[in-house]
Design a protein around this motif. Structure first.
Motif, PDB file in Angstrom:
ATOM      1  N   ARG A  43      -0.887   1.249   0.060  1.00 36.44           N
ATOM      2  CA  ARG A  43      -2.055   1.354  -0.822  1.00 36.44           C
ATOM      3  C   ARG A  43      -1.704   0.875  -2.234  1.00 36.44           C
ATOM      4  O   ARG A  43      -2.509   0.203  -2.878  1.00 36.44           O
ATOM      5  CB  ARG A  43      -2.562   2.791  -0.851  1.00 36.44           C
ATOM      6  CG  ARG A  43      -3.884   2.943  -1.603  1.00 36.44           C
ATOM      7  CD  ARG A  43      -4.352   4.379  -1.565  1.00 36.44           C
ATOM      8  NE  ARG A  43      -5.571   4.558  -2.339  1.00 36.44           N
ATOM      9  CZ  ARG A  43      -6.789   4.456  -1.828  1.00 36.44           C
ATOM     10  NH1 ARG A  43      -6.947   4.174  -0.554  1.00 36.44           N
ATOM     11  NH2 ARG A  43      -7.856   4.644  -2.588  1.00 36.44           N
ATOM     12  N   ARG A  44      -0.513   1.210  -2.715  1.00 36.85           N
ATOM     13  CA  ARG A  44      -0.112   0.751  -4.050  1.00 36.85           C
ATOM     14  C   ARG A  44      -0.014  -0.772  -4.087  1.00 36.85           C
ATOM     15  O   ARG A  44      -0.443  -1.415  -5.049  1.00 36.85           O
ATOM     16  CB  ARG A  44       1.222   1.389  -4.440  1.00 36.85           C
ATOM     17  CG  ARG A  44       1.113   2.865  -4.817  1.00 36.85           C
ATOM     18  CD  ARG A  44       2.383   3.360  -5.480  1.00 36.85           C
ATOM     19  NE  ARG A  44       3.511   3.314  -4.575  1.00 36.85           N
ATOM     20  CZ  ARG A  44       3.861   4.292  -3.759  1.00 36.85           C
ATOM     21  NH1 ARG A  44       3.120   5.390  -3.700  1.00 36.85           N
ATOM     22  NH2 ARG A  44       4.918   4.186  -2.980  1.00 36.85           N
ATOM     23  N   GLU A  45       0.575  -1.356  -3.044  1.00 40.42           N
ATOM     24  CA  GLU A  45       0.689  -2.810  -3.002  1.00 40.42           C
ATOM     25  C   GLU A  45      -0.692  -3.463  -2.888  1.00 40.42           C
ATOM     26  O   GLU A  45      -0.937  -4.519  -3.472  1.00 40.42           O
ATOM     27  CB  GLU A  45       1.583  -3.223  -1.839  1.00 40.42           C
ATOM     28  CG  GLU A  45       3.028  -2.791  -2.038  1.00 40.42           C
ATOM     29  CD  GLU A  45       3.943  -3.236  -0.900  1.00 40.42           C
ATOM     30  OE1 GLU A  45       3.420  -3.685   0.149  1.00 40.42           O
ATOM     31  OE2 GLU A  45       5.167  -3.141  -1.066  1.00 40.42           O
ATOM     32  N   PHE A  46      -1.593  -2.828  -2.146  1.00 39.03           N
ATOM     33  CA  PHE A  46      -2.958  -3.338  -2.039  1.00 39.03           C
ATOM     34  C   PHE A  46      -3.636  -3.340  -3.409  1.00 39.03           C
ATOM     35  O   PHE A  46      -4.332  -4.302  -3.773  1.00 39.03           O
ATOM     36  CB  PHE A  46      -3.760  -2.474  -1.057  1.00 39.03           C
ATOM     37  CG  PHE A  46      -5.213  -2.843  -0.977  1.00 39.03           C
ATOM     38  CD1 PHE A  46      -5.637  -3.827  -0.111  1.00 39.03           C
ATOM     39  CD2 PHE A  46      -6.150  -2.192  -1.778  1.00 39.03           C
ATOM     40  CE1 PHE A  46      -6.988  -4.173  -0.039  1.00 39.03           C
ATOM     41  CE2 PHE A  46      -7.494  -2.535  -1.714  1.00 39.03           C
ATOM     42  CZ  PHE A  46      -7.914  -3.525  -0.840  1.00 39.03           C
ATOM     43  N   ASN A  47      -3.445  -2.282  -4.186  1.00 42.78           N
ATOM     44  CA  ASN A  47      -4.057  -2.206  -5.508  1.00 42.78           C
ATOM     45  C   ASN A  47      -3.540  -3.305  -6.428  1.00 42.78           C
ATOM     46  O   ASN A  47      -4.295  -3.862  -7.235  1.00 42.78           O
ATOM     47  CB  ASN A  47      -3.798  -0.830  -6.127  1.00 42.78           C
ATOM     48  CG  ASN A  47      -4.582   0.274  -5.436  1.00 42.78           C
ATOM     49  OD1 ASN A  47      -5.602   0.022  -4.808  1.00 42.78           O
ATOM     50  ND2 ASN A  47      -4.101   1.502  -5.544  1.00 42.78           N
ATOM     51  N   ARG A  50      -5.213  -6.548  -5.229  1.00 42.63           N
ATOM     52  CA  ARG A  50      -6.627  -6.577  -5.616  1.00 42.63           C
ATOM     53  C   ARG A  50      -6.789  -6.851  -7.110  1.00 42.63           C
ATOM     54  O   ARG A  50      -7.670  -7.621  -7.518  1.00 42.63           O
ATOM     55  CB  ARG A  50      -7.293  -5.257  -5.241  1.00 42.63           C
ATOM     56  CG  ARG A  50      -8.782  -5.222  -5.532  1.00 42.63           C
ATOM     57  CD  ARG A  50      -9.440  -3.997  -4.935  1.00 42.63           C
ATOM     58  NE  ARG A  50      -8.828  -2.760  -5.402  1.00 42.63           N
ATOM     59  CZ  ARG A  50      -9.247  -1.547  -5.028  1.00 42.63           C
ATOM     60  NH1 ARG A  50     -10.235  -1.440  -4.150  1.00 42.63           N
ATOM     61  NH2 ARG A  50      -8.657  -0.464  -5.489  1.00 42.63           N
ATOM     62  N   ALA A  51      -5.918  -6.254  -7.930  1.00 45.98           N
ATOM     63  CA  ALA A  51      -5.981  -6.495  -9.372  1.00 45.98           C
ATOM     64  C   ALA A  51      -5.655  -7.954  -9.701  1.00 45.98           C
ATOM     65  O   ALA A  51      -6.278  -8.568 -10.580  1.00 45.98           O
ATOM     66  CB  ALA A  51      -5.016  -5.554 -10.103  1.00 45.98           C
ATOM     67  N   ARG A  54      -8.643 -10.117  -8.745  1.00 44.16           N
ATOM     68  CA  ARG A  54      -9.731  -9.928  -9.704  1.00 44.16           C
ATOM     69  C   ARG A  54      -9.426 -10.669 -11.006  1.00 44.16           C
ATOM     70  O   ARG A  54     -10.314 -11.278 -11.608  1.00 44.16           O
ATOM     71  CB  ARG A  54      -9.948  -8.439  -9.960  1.00 44.16           C
ATOM     72  CG  ARG A  54     -11.143  -8.163 -10.876  1.00 44.16           C
ATOM     73  CD  ARG A  54     -11.457  -6.678 -10.920  1.00 44.16           C
ATOM     74  NE  ARG A  54     -12.586  -6.399 -11.810  1.00 44.16           N
ATOM     75  CZ  ARG A  54     -13.852  -6.549 -11.469  1.00 44.16           C
ATOM     76  NH1 ARG A  54     -14.154  -6.985 -10.268  1.00 44.16           N
ATOM     77  NH2 ARG A  54     -14.820  -6.263 -12.334  1.00 44.16           N
ATOM     78  N   VAL A  70     -10.084  -1.206   1.676  1.00 43.91           N
ATOM     79  CA  VAL A  70      -9.016  -0.399   1.081  1.00 43.91           C
ATOM     80  C   VAL A  70      -8.298   0.382   2.176  1.00 43.91           C
ATOM     81  O   VAL A  70      -8.947   1.066   2.982  1.00 43.91           O
ATOM     82  CB  VAL A  70      -9.594   0.580   0.041  1.00 43.91           C
ATOM     83  CG1 VAL A  70      -8.484   1.426  -0.575  1.00 43.91           C
ATOM     84  CG2 VAL A  70     -10.357  -0.178  -1.034  1.00 43.91           C
ATOM     85  N   ASP A  73      -5.269   6.185   2.193  1.00 46.55           N
ATOM     86  CA  ASP A  73      -4.171   6.738   1.399  1.00 46.55           C
ATOM     87  C   ASP A  73      -3.451   7.806   2.204  1.00 46.55           C
ATOM     88  O   ASP A  73      -3.996   8.371   3.165  1.00 46.55           O
ATOM     89  CB  ASP A  73      -4.712   7.333   0.102  1.00 46.55           C
ATOM     90  CG  ASP A  73      -3.648   7.419  -0.978  1.00 46.55           C
ATOM     91  OD1 ASP A  73      -2.484   7.085  -0.691  1.00 46.55           O
ATOM     92  OD2 ASP A  73      -3.986   7.822  -2.105  1.00 46.55           O
TER      93      ASP A  73
END
Length: 253
Positions: A43-47, A50-51, A54, A70, A73
């Motif tokens: 999930r951290r790597e996905f965030n 995604r950032a 963007r 997403v 978690d």
């Protein structure tokens, strides 16, 4: 890959094959079995991904950022250091820089980065405050707090201040410690005889748990730990063994 090539399929393939990397100190890979990373790591790597997508869209490199599902978690961690275990860790410290790090972590609940960046000019003995707000640091969601010194922490800081050789509170060989304390902390846990292997990040989680068990109001705990009150409510209320006891009267028949 180019940013316009990222889609849900690419992420799914990555997530399905993401495994922990072998220890770089291993001389051979004999007997090494790849194990999947935790859902929290994914999930951290996905965030981060995604950032980045963007930001690329804002920079004009994408017509629009892709819509990615997403990942789920991981459940909040339940394991935390008891006060007795924390005391054993402090008593087992053999080097000054590890001891002052552990003292700051267990008496303030500050994050590792905040502690390693702490300088003596932000340790105010006259007012009894420790200021973890680093001058010039860009504000992020990981806020930093100004907290009072517990009497035991003041003693540890006064002892460390007598032998300081640089501006940083946590120092080694007259230099700031920047690389973390994972190896030193692992050895410390072994000397303390703990039945499990916590990491430095467990201190913040443990302090939040102690506050919940001691019925510290959410707003006060949030200010002390520089943490969103909603996070404390969602994760740590369960550590207060009595906050739901009055509900049991509902079942009086």
């Amino acid at each position: 890959m180019r940013v316009d090539q990222i889609s849900q399929r690419q992420w799914n393939e990555y997530a399905a094959t993401r495994v922990k990397k072998p220890n770089p100190r291993r001389k051979t890979l004999e007997g090494y079995e790849p194990t999947p990373v935790s859902s929290g790591t994914l999930r951290r790597e996905f965030n981060v991904l995604r950032a980045a997508l963007r930001q690329s869209w804002k920079d004009g490199n994408l017509v629009k950022p892709p819509v990615l599902e997403v990942p789920r978690d991981s459940a909040p961690r339940d394991k935390f250091l008891t006060k007795q275990e924390a005391r054993r860790l402090l008593d087992a410290c053999e080097t000054p820089h590890v001891r002052i790090f552990v003292a700051l972590a267990m008496f303030t609940g500050a994050r590792k980065g905040s502690i390693l960046a702490l300088t003596w000019d932000r340790v105010h003995f006259d007012s009894g405050r420790v200021d973890f707000q680093e001058p010039g640091r860009t504000l992020t969601v990981k806020r930093r707090a100004v907290v009072p010194m517990a009497p035991a922490l003041r003693k540890e800081l006064e002892d460390a201040a007598r032998f300081r050789t640089c501006d940083y509170v946590v120092e080694w060989n007259s230099k700031r410690v920047t690389y973390g304390l994972r190896w030193s902390f692992r050895k410390l846990c072994q000397r303390a005889g703990l039945s499990w292997m916590p990491t430095p990040h467990h201190f913040k989680h443990s302090v939040a748990s102690w506050m919940a068990m001691n019925k510290v109001p959410i707003d006060q705990a949030a200010d002390w730990l520089a943490t969103d009150p909603k996070t404390l409510w969602n994760v740590y209320r369960k550590f207060d063994p009595s906050y739901l006891e009055e509900v049991t009267s509902t079942f009086d028949l």
